[in-house]
Design an enzyme around this catalytic site. Sequence first.
Site, PDB file in Angstrom:
ATOM      1  N   TRP A   1       0.851  -1.209   0.000  1.00  0.00           N
ATOM      2  CA  TRP A   1       0.000   0.000   0.000  1.00  0.00           C
ATOM      3  C   TRP A   1       0.877   1.247   0.000  1.00  0.00           C
ATOM      4  O   TRP A   1       1.803   1.367   0.819  1.00  0.00           O
ATOM      5  CB  TRP A   1      -0.883   0.031   1.234  1.00  0.00           C
ATOM      6  CG  TRP A   1      -2.069  -0.890   1.276  1.00  0.00           C
ATOM      7  CD1 TRP A   1      -2.894  -1.040   2.360  1.00  0.00           C
ATOM      8  CD2 TRP A   1      -2.615  -1.748   0.256  1.00  0.00           C
ATOM      9  NE1 TRP A   1      -3.904  -1.927   2.070  1.00  0.00           N
ATOM     10  CE2 TRP A   1      -3.748  -2.390   0.786  1.00  0.00           C
ATOM     11  CE3 TRP A   1      -2.263  -2.042  -1.059  1.00  0.00           C
ATOM     12  CZ2 TRP A   1      -4.524  -3.296   0.060  1.00  0.00           C
ATOM     13  CZ3 TRP A   1      -3.029  -2.964  -1.794  1.00  0.00           C
ATOM     14  CH2 TRP A   1      -4.131  -3.567  -1.233  1.00  0.00           C
TER      15      TRP A   1
ATOM     16  N   ASN B   1      -6.385   0.367  -5.268  1.00  0.00           N
ATOM     17  CA  ASN B   1      -6.739  -1.005  -4.963  1.00  0.00           C
ATOM     18  C   ASN B   1      -8.231  -1.197  -5.235  1.00  0.00           C
ATOM     19  O   ASN B   1      -9.075  -0.607  -4.568  1.00  0.00           O
ATOM     20  CB  ASN B   1      -6.441  -1.320  -3.498  1.00  0.00           C
ATOM     21  CG  ASN B   1      -6.941  -2.709  -3.103  1.00  0.00           C
ATOM     22  OD1 ASN B   1      -6.669  -3.691  -3.794  1.00  0.00           O
ATOM     23  ND2 ASN B   1      -7.717  -2.799  -2.024  1.00  0.00           N
ATOM     24  N   GLU B   2      -8.536  -1.965  -6.284  1.00  0.00           N
ATOM     25  CA  GLU B   2      -9.898  -2.387  -6.605  1.00  0.00           C
ATOM     26  C   GLU B   2     -10.883  -1.257  -6.841  1.00  0.00           C
ATOM     27  O   GLU B   2     -11.987  -1.247  -6.270  1.00  0.00           O
ATOM     28  CB  GLU B   2     -10.408  -3.348  -5.505  1.00  0.00           C
ATOM     29  CG  GLU B   2      -9.442  -4.505  -5.276  1.00  0.00           C
ATOM     30  CD  GLU B   2      -9.938  -5.570  -4.295  1.00  0.00           C
ATOM     31  OE1 GLU B   2     -10.799  -5.244  -3.461  1.00  0.00           O
ATOM     32  OE2 GLU B   2      -9.462  -6.715  -4.391  1.00  0.00           O
TER      33      GLU B   2
ATOM     34  N   TYR C   1     -11.558 -13.821  -5.542  1.00  0.00           N
ATOM     35  CA  TYR C   1     -12.066 -14.143  -4.200  1.00  0.00           C
ATOM     36  C   TYR C   1     -13.415 -14.845  -4.274  1.00  0.00           C
ATOM     37  O   TYR C   1     -14.444 -14.248  -3.953  1.00  0.00           O
ATOM     38  CB  TYR C   1     -12.191 -12.876  -3.348  1.00  0.00           C
ATOM     39  CG  TYR C   1     -10.856 -12.305  -2.960  1.00  0.00           C
ATOM     40  CD1 TYR C   1     -10.090 -12.937  -1.980  1.00  0.00           C
ATOM     41  CD2 TYR C   1     -10.352 -11.174  -3.582  1.00  0.00           C
ATOM     42  CE1 TYR C   1      -8.842 -12.435  -1.633  1.00  0.00           C
ATOM     43  CE2 TYR C   1      -9.115 -10.669  -3.232  1.00  0.00           C
ATOM     44  CZ  TYR C   1      -8.366 -11.311  -2.258  1.00  0.00           C
ATOM     45  OH  TYR C   1      -7.131 -10.820  -1.920  1.00  0.00           O
TER      46      TYR C   1
ATOM     47  N   GLU D   1      -4.128 -10.645  -7.028  1.00  0.00           N
ATOM     48  CA  GLU D   1      -4.567 -11.048  -5.682  1.00  0.00           C
ATOM     49  C   GLU D   1      -5.425 -12.274  -5.883  1.00  0.00           C
ATOM     50  O   GLU D   1      -6.323 -12.261  -6.734  1.00  0.00           O
ATOM     51  CB  GLU D   1      -5.478  -9.990  -5.029  1.00  0.00           C
ATOM     52  CG  GLU D   1      -4.819  -8.821  -4.375  1.00  0.00           C
ATOM     53  CD  GLU D   1      -5.820  -8.017  -3.500  1.00  0.00           C
ATOM     54  OE1 GLU D   1      -6.741  -8.601  -2.900  1.00  0.00           O
ATOM     55  OE2 GLU D   1      -5.649  -6.790  -3.429  1.00  0.00           O
TER      56      GLU D   1
ATOM     57  N   TRP E   1      -2.689 -13.659  -2.156  1.00  0.00           N
ATOM     58  CA  TRP E   1      -2.997 -12.823  -0.984  1.00  0.00           C
ATOM     59  C   TRP E   1      -3.107 -13.768   0.185  1.00  0.00           C
ATOM     60  O   TRP E   1      -4.005 -14.587   0.190  1.00  0.00           O
ATOM     61  CB  TRP E   1      -4.321 -12.058  -1.188  1.00  0.00           C
ATOM     62  CG  TRP E   1      -4.619 -11.162  -0.030  1.00  0.00           C
ATOM     63  CD1 TRP E   1      -5.192 -11.534   1.157  1.00  0.00           C
ATOM     64  CD2 TRP E   1      -4.365  -9.748   0.060  1.00  0.00           C
ATOM     65  NE1 TRP E   1      -5.306 -10.442   1.984  1.00  0.00           N
ATOM     66  CE2 TRP E   1      -4.810  -9.341   1.340  1.00  0.00           C
ATOM     67  CE3 TRP E   1      -3.814  -8.798  -0.800  1.00  0.00           C
ATOM     68  CZ2 TRP E   1      -4.717  -8.014   1.774  1.00  0.00           C
ATOM     69  CZ3 TRP E   1      -3.730  -7.494  -0.366  1.00  0.00           C
ATOM     70  CH2 TRP E   1      -4.175  -7.114   0.909  1.00  0.00           C
TER      71      TRP E   1
END
Length: 406
Positions: A78, A198-199, A286, A320, A363
């Site tokens: 990050w 991020n996303e 995910y 990820e 991840w």
Amino acid sequence: MFPRLAAVSALLVASANALGISLPGFVTTKGSQFSLNGKPFFFAGTNAYWLSFLTNLSDTSLAMDKAKAAGHSVIRIWGFNDKNATFDPNGLPQYSPDSDAIFFQSWDNGKPTISAGLQHLDQVISLAERKGLKLTVALTNNWADYGGMDVYTANLGGSFHDDFYTAPKIKNAFKNYVRTLVSRHVLSPAIFAWELGNEPRCGADGTRNLPRSPSGCDTAVMTAWAKEISAFVKSIDPFHMVVVGSEGFFSVPGGSDDWAYSGADGVDSEALLRLKTIDAGTFHLYPDWWSKDPLTWAPDFIAAHGTLQRKVGKPVIMEEYGWMTPEARLSSLGIVSNVTRLQALGLWQDTSIAQRLAGDQYWQLGVDGLSFGLSTNDGFTIYMQNKTEAGPLIFDHVKKVQALNH
Ligand SMILES: *[C@@H]1O[C@H](CO)[C@@H](O)[C@H](O)[C@H]1NC(C)=O
Ligand SMILES: *[C@@H]1O[C@H](CO)[C@@H](O)[C@H](O)[C@H]1NC(C)=O
Ligand SMILES: *[C@@H]1O[C@H](CO)[C@@H](O)[C@H](O)[C@H]1NC(C)=O
Ligand SMILES: *[C@@H]1O[C@H](CO)[C@@H](O)[C@H](O)[C@H]1NC(C)=O
């Protein structure tokens, strides 16, 4: 910077942009592959967002050494941590006020100030440079963790999550932060790529974030934002690659019953990958959070990105991917699955290799032996010292991916 130096550096940036210059030790693209010093650069990397926030740099160094020893040449971290100077417990976004002592930008009633903590991030990047590691650095977050987009938006008078992508005042504030961070590392070989966020999605969390506007966001809005911000990053730093950091959803012509293929969240992976100032694609995986089947839907999603990589002719990274422990699944989702992590991740990794995806990063990285013991466990962490898991999913996998380079 002296005016003369500024002029020289602007000239350098302009010529590097025009000539497509690449520096030794910097990763670039060659068709649908990455390339480092003229050789193919397929990589099996990892995610360790917390490397940016460990207060003790000896711990950071130790974790990096372990990642390097395992063959992870690229680590994603990050590059953001925004906080209000005064935390309002009823305010938004609902970041955790005291999760980390180190933060990078502080906000006081609409006024941002770069924090001394940003020098800590500089040190983390220097450390990676000395160790010959490469970092993907995400510049903000869609979600409330570590502040992210909604800190800008709430402070600058926006009402909706997606105002971040359209309001000029908010975009300028983000660009100021991006300029501050990116300009310090233009010549660092430790940067693999700058990542816009991020996303990024049109919407975010229903309770922890600002709401999505009723009709103001779609794939066109998100793609225009990615185009503008990626061009801005390239104008400051022409040497490093830029990626979006999106989850890789599709917006297929004619629509789809599957939200991950319908553009519902404003993500159109093909449109993003075709942007001139975007070097490579990203996707996340995910199936737990997304209520998808890990053994059927997931490999299809990976294969769809393999197809996209070939179609557009730019690299795509599975950046990820995670499958919860049974305990985490039960406590956070209240469900049980008979699919193990070894089965799920093993299949996805094999699929990624079969598709010749340019890189992958599970991840997330887990290490022991830090001054406080184990690195953080969010239910997805793969601890290197657990050979049952790390043997196949880390050590064997790294070898298989590295073999693609020979
Ligand atoms: C910092 O970390 C190192 C190694 O992980 C440890 O030896 C040292 O005691 C730590 N320092 C402090 C102040 O906790
Ligand atoms: C942060 O500050 C802004 C502007 O004052 C406010 O709207 C928001 O609710 C605050 N959020 C938190 C978590 O303190
Ligand atoms: C796992 O569960 C599914 C149903 O949820 C079932 O069809 C499958 O046979 C089970 N697999 C194993 C190995 O038990
Ligand atoms: C190590 O990994 C295995 C396989 O996923 C898991 O069953 C086991 O609980 C892990 N051990 C520890 C100590 O976390």
